[in-house]
Design a protein around this motif. Structure first.
Motif, short mmCIF file in Angstrom:
data_model
loop_
_atom_site.label_atom_id
_atom_site.label_comp_id
_atom_site.label_asym_id
_atom_site.label_seq_id
_atom_site.Cartn_x
_atom_site.Cartn_y
_atom_site.Cartn_z
N PRO A 1 -4.25 15.07 -15.98
CA PRO A 1 -3.98 13.64 -15.86
C PRO A 1 -4.76 13.03 -14.71
O PRO A 1 -5.24 13.74 -13.81
N LEU A 2 -4.88 11.72 -14.73
CA LEU A 2 -5.49 10.99 -13.61
C LEU A 2 -4.39 10.52 -12.69
O LEU A 2 -3.42 9.89 -13.13
N TRP A 3 -4.56 10.79 -11.40
CA TRP A 3 -3.60 10.37 -10.38
C TRP A 3 -4.25 9.39 -9.43
O TRP A 3 -5.44 9.50 -9.11
N LEU A 4 -3.48 8.44 -8.98
CA LEU A 4 -3.92 7.47 -7.98
C LEU A 4 -3.03 7.60 -6.75
O LEU A 4 -1.87 8.00 -6.84
N ARG A 5 -3.59 7.25 -5.60
CA ARG A 5 -2.82 7.21 -4.36
C ARG A 5 -2.73 5.77 -3.89
O ARG A 5 -3.74 5.10 -3.70
N VAL A 6 -1.52 5.28 -3.71
CA VAL A 6 -1.32 3.92 -3.22
C VAL A 6 -1.62 3.89 -1.72
O VAL A 6 -1.19 4.76 -0.98
N ASN A 7 -2.35 2.88 -1.29
CA ASN A 7 -2.67 2.68 0.12
C ASN A 7 -1.62 1.74 0.73
O ASN A 7 -1.66 0.53 0.48
N PRO A 8 -0.68 2.25 1.53
CA PRO A 8 0.38 1.39 2.07
C PRO A 8 -0.13 0.27 2.98
O PRO A 8 0.59 -0.69 3.23
N ARG A 9 -1.36 0.40 3.47
CA ARG A 9 -1.92 -0.68 4.28
C ARG A 9 -2.26 -1.91 3.45
O ARG A 9 -2.45 -3.01 3.98
N ARG A 10 -2.35 -1.72 2.15
CA ARG A 10 -2.74 -2.82 1.27
C ARG A 10 -1.62 -3.26 0.32
O ARG A 10 -1.56 -4.43 -0.06
N ALA A 11 -0.76 -2.33 -0.08
CA ALA A 11 0.23 -2.66 -1.11
C ALA A 11 1.35 -1.65 -1.12
O ALA A 11 1.20 -0.52 -0.64
N THR A 12 2.48 -2.05 -1.69
CA THR A 12 3.57 -1.12 -1.96
C THR A 12 3.32 -0.48 -3.33
O THR A 12 2.54 -1.01 -4.15
N PRO A 13 3.98 0.65 -3.62
CA PRO A 13 3.84 1.22 -4.97
C PRO A 13 4.19 0.23 -6.07
O PRO A 13 3.50 0.16 -7.09
N ALA A 14 5.25 -0.56 -5.87
CA ALA A 14 5.64 -1.52 -6.91
C ALA A 14 4.55 -2.57 -7.12
O ALA A 14 4.25 -2.96 -8.27
N GLN A 15 3.97 -3.08 -6.03
CA GLN A 15 2.89 -4.05 -6.15
C GLN A 15 1.67 -3.45 -6.86
O GLN A 15 1.04 -4.11 -7.70
N ALA A 16 1.34 -2.21 -6.51
CA ALA A 16 0.19 -1.56 -7.14
C ALA A 16 0.42 -1.35 -8.63
O ALA A 16 -0.48 -1.60 -9.45
N ILE A 17 1.62 -0.92 -9.00
CA ILE A 17 1.92 -0.71 -10.41
C ILE A 17 1.82 -2.02 -11.18
O ILE A 17 1.26 -2.07 -12.30
N ALA A 18 2.33 -3.10 -10.61
CA ALA A 18 2.27 -4.40 -11.29
C ALA A 18 0.82 -4.86 -11.46
O ALA A 18 0.44 -5.37 -12.52
N ALA A 19 0.00 -4.67 -10.41
CA ALA A 19 -1.40 -5.09 -10.49
C ALA A 19 -2.16 -4.25 -11.50
O ALA A 19 -3.03 -4.75 -12.22
N LEU A 20 -1.87 -2.96 -11.55
CA LEU A 20 -2.52 -2.10 -12.53
C LEU A 20 -2.12 -2.51 -13.95
O LEU A 20 -2.96 -2.54 -14.86
#
Length: 390
Positions: free
Chosen positions: A145-164
């Motif tokens: 699978p492809l995994w991503l790492r959320v950068n807390p300096r830029r976004a929360t996991p919830a924000q990243a998931i919504a943007a994706l």
């Protein structure tokens, strides 16, 4: 391209690989010579080739021959597909099956019992993994699978998931490490997606993310990423802690895009050789060159190209890097030795030998991650300089 034409293309590419060419150059050469193939066709052919290489021996057994044609025939039989519909000889499809091909091939149960590893490596794999050897060998036959790492300096996991999601990419968080997101659909869109270009997420497999999470350096500490490569581990640590990070690699070109990635992530990394005075670093990350046996789902041709001689060379280099790091870490500091391997020779045995010859080091933590409990096969050993407090 029709399904038959895609199989014919995969046969052609696989024959080149079996003759000694590496997979990526063989795929690129075919794509350049096949301008008629669209992006969907190229992706489909690539998937066929990599799927065949992951299961090379078992598919060759099913298909009756270790050849591009045998591998594709074996794949169709494994899937219960209609071989005659693909091997039709019409248009650009491969020629029809011969009578010999129709009767050749091992029973599915016999083929499924094969580990799909080089014969010389199988005893080492068994010695390293014990009762899990066959199940982990078979786990290496699946697409990673492809995994991503959320950068807390830029976004929360919830924000990243919504943007994706807005970018047409579905991702879910790991239950134990919420900043790790597994992409469930749309993985080919990640590079062009806004959250990736804005530094909200980086591509990084779950296993090294877990390894980095174990390190927890204190703010302000001096960190050396000794075999930095693309610098993913430097960026992972800087995403959660303010550190002074120096990235070094024996081949500096591997770090060429690290300044751009760091700027996108909102952090700073110094690209430099280690400090010549030595014993300056609180933490040294040594993600050493290795067999890559833990990543063979992603690079399946690599397992068939590994030799005993190359493994011995890698083990010698790993020992040399560990000894170099021992002279650079401060008293009370730590070395995080990492490999993307599942082999004891590169992992536990390597660390045991290091501690035996460097008795001022102790090993408070050692972990082996596998596709059964994480993602890629990955090993991390945390070594502490015994003099002083960490």
């Amino acid at each position: 391209m029709t399904p038959g034409a895609r199989v014919a293309a995969a046969i052609q590419i696989l024959d080149r690989i079996l003759a000694g060419q590496q997979a990526e150059p063989a795929l690129i050469a075919w794509a350049r010579a096949s301008r008629f193939a669209g992006s969907g066709d190229r992706a489909a052919v690539r998937d066929l080739v990599f799927q065949a290489l992951r299961r090379r021996d078992s598919l060759a057994a099913l298909g009756g021959a270790l050849s591009g044609r045998g591998l594709m025939l074996g794949m169709l039989r494994a899937e219960g597909a209609d071989s005659d519909a693909i091997f039709s000889g019409t248009g650009h499809a491969p020629p029809p099956l011969t009578e010999a091909e129709r009767t050749a091939g091992a029973p599915i149960a016999q083929a499924e019992a094969l580990p799909d590893l080089p014969d010389w490596l199988w005893p080492l794999w068994q010695a390293s993994l014990g009762a899990r050897a066959l199940s982990l060998a078979h786990a290496m036959r699946d697409r990673a699978p492809l995994w991503l790492r959320v950068n807390p300096r830029r976004a929360t996991p919830a924000q990243a998931i919504a943007a994706l999601t807005d970018a047409g990419i579905d991702a879910i968080p790991d239950p134990h490490l919420p900043t790790a997101l597994r992409v469930t659909s749309g993985e080919r869109r990640v590079h062009g997606a806004a959250p990736y270009r804005a530094g909200w997420v980086e591509m990084q497999d779950l296993s090294p993310q877990i390894a980095c999470s174990l390190l927890a350096p204190r703010p302000g500490q001096q960190v050396l990423d000794y075999c930095a490569g693309g610098g993913g581990k430097s960026l992972a640590l800087l995403a959660v802690t303010d550190l002074s990070v120096t990235a070094h690699d024996a081949a500096p070109a591997r770090m060429s895009d690290l300044p751009e990635r760091a700027a996108r992530a909102g952090v700073s990394v110094t690209l430099s050789p280690p400090a010549p005075s030595g014993q300056n670093y609180d933490l040294i990350i040594a993600d050493v060159p290795c067999s890559g046996s833990g990543t063979w789902r992603r690079k399946p041709d690599a397992k068939w190209r590994l030799t005993p001689e190359r493994l011995a060379e890698l083990c010698a280099l790993q020992a040399e890097i560990l000894d170099d790091c021992a002279d650079l870490v401060r008293p009370g500091g730590r070395i995080a030795y990492m490999t993307c391997s599942l082999l004891d020779a590169e992992n536990g045995d390597q660390i045991d030998r290091f501690v035996a010859r460097n008795q001022r080091f102790t090993e408070p933590e050692r972990r082996l991650l596998t596709p059964e409990d994480a993602s890629d096969g990955f090993f991390v050993s945390i070594l502490t300089h015994s003099a002083g407090a960490a």
